[in-house]
Design a protein around this motif. Structure first.
Motif, mmCIF file in Angstrom:
data_model
loop_
_atom_site.group_PDB
_atom_site.id
_atom_site.type_symbol
_atom_site.label_atom_id
_atom_site.label_comp_id
_atom_site.label_asym_id
_atom_site.label_seq_id
_atom_site.Cartn_x
_atom_site.Cartn_y
_atom_site.Cartn_z
ATOM 1 N N THR A 1 0.824 -1.214 0.000
ATOM 2 C CA THR A 1 0.000 0.000 0.000
ATOM 3 C C THR A 1 0.854 1.258 0.000
ATOM 4 N N THR B 1 -1.331 3.477 -1.908
ATOM 5 C CA THR B 1 -1.953 4.737 -1.485
ATOM 6 C C THR B 1 -0.947 5.851 -1.267
ATOM 7 N N GLY C 1 -5.746 4.878 -6.315
ATOM 8 C CA GLY C 1 -5.883 5.074 -4.879
ATOM 9 C C GLY C 1 -4.796 5.912 -4.224
ATOM 10 N N THR D 1 -3.007 8.738 -2.622
ATOM 11 C CA THR D 1 -3.481 9.990 -2.022
ATOM 12 C C THR D 1 -2.347 10.956 -1.702
#
Length: 169
Positions: free
Chosen positions: A47, A69, A90, A92
């Motif tokens: 992630t 992310t 995804g 951010t």
């Protein structure tokens, strides 16, 4: 362990399964010492990619996992041959200096959920001319990511494409 038997003449590596911090460290060393130019990371558990993970590599392209992310500080710093990177939807946050000095990068499409771009994240990407991003949030209001100081310093940036922005806005 899997990398120890890998053919050093290959220029592309595909990673699957689960990757931990020790794996990332070994992968970084292998990429640098064998001049790997193309990387595909398919691991579902990844992630985030940590600070300096691929800094100063000879990468030309990289495909990142869909569940990513965040991209850490200086993750791809001074990857001067990097011409192609597809940021998953995804992502951010992009850390400080994440793509600093990626001089072969000419354009990039930023994901819709991107909320922050760190200081000098794309600094000295001397051939970066175009950026595409959503420009709206989940409530369909105008919203752009926050920018760190000098996020796009010393680039050729002259075009910003905003996707999905209502004409009235």
């Amino acid at each position: 362990t899997a990398l120890s038997g890998a053919d050093p003449n290959k220029k592309k590596i595909v990673i699957g399964g689960t990757i931990n911090d020790a794996d990332m460290s070994a992968l970084k060393t292998f990429i640098k010492s064998n001049s790997i130019t193309d990387v595909v990371i398919l691991a579902d558990g990844v992630t985030s990619i940590g600070d300096n993970a691929f800094a100063q590599c000879a990468l030309i392209s990289i495909i990142l996992p869909e569940k990513l992310t965040s991209i850490g500080m200086a993750t791809f710093a001074n990857c001067e041959d990097l011409t192609s990177i597809n940021l998953p939807k995804g992502v951010t946050s992009i850390g400080d200096g994440a793509f600093y000095g990626c001089t072969s990068l000419t354009s990039i499409s930023l994901p819709d959920k991107l909320a922050s771009i760190g200081m000098e994240a794309f600094g000295y990407c001397s051939n970066l001319e175009e950026i595409s991003l959503s420009g709206i949030n989940d409530q369909f209001e105008l919203a752009l990511p926050t920018l760190g100081s000098k996020a796009f310093t010393s680039t050729k940036l002259n075009t910003l494409y905003l996707r999905d922005v209502p004409e009235a806005t």
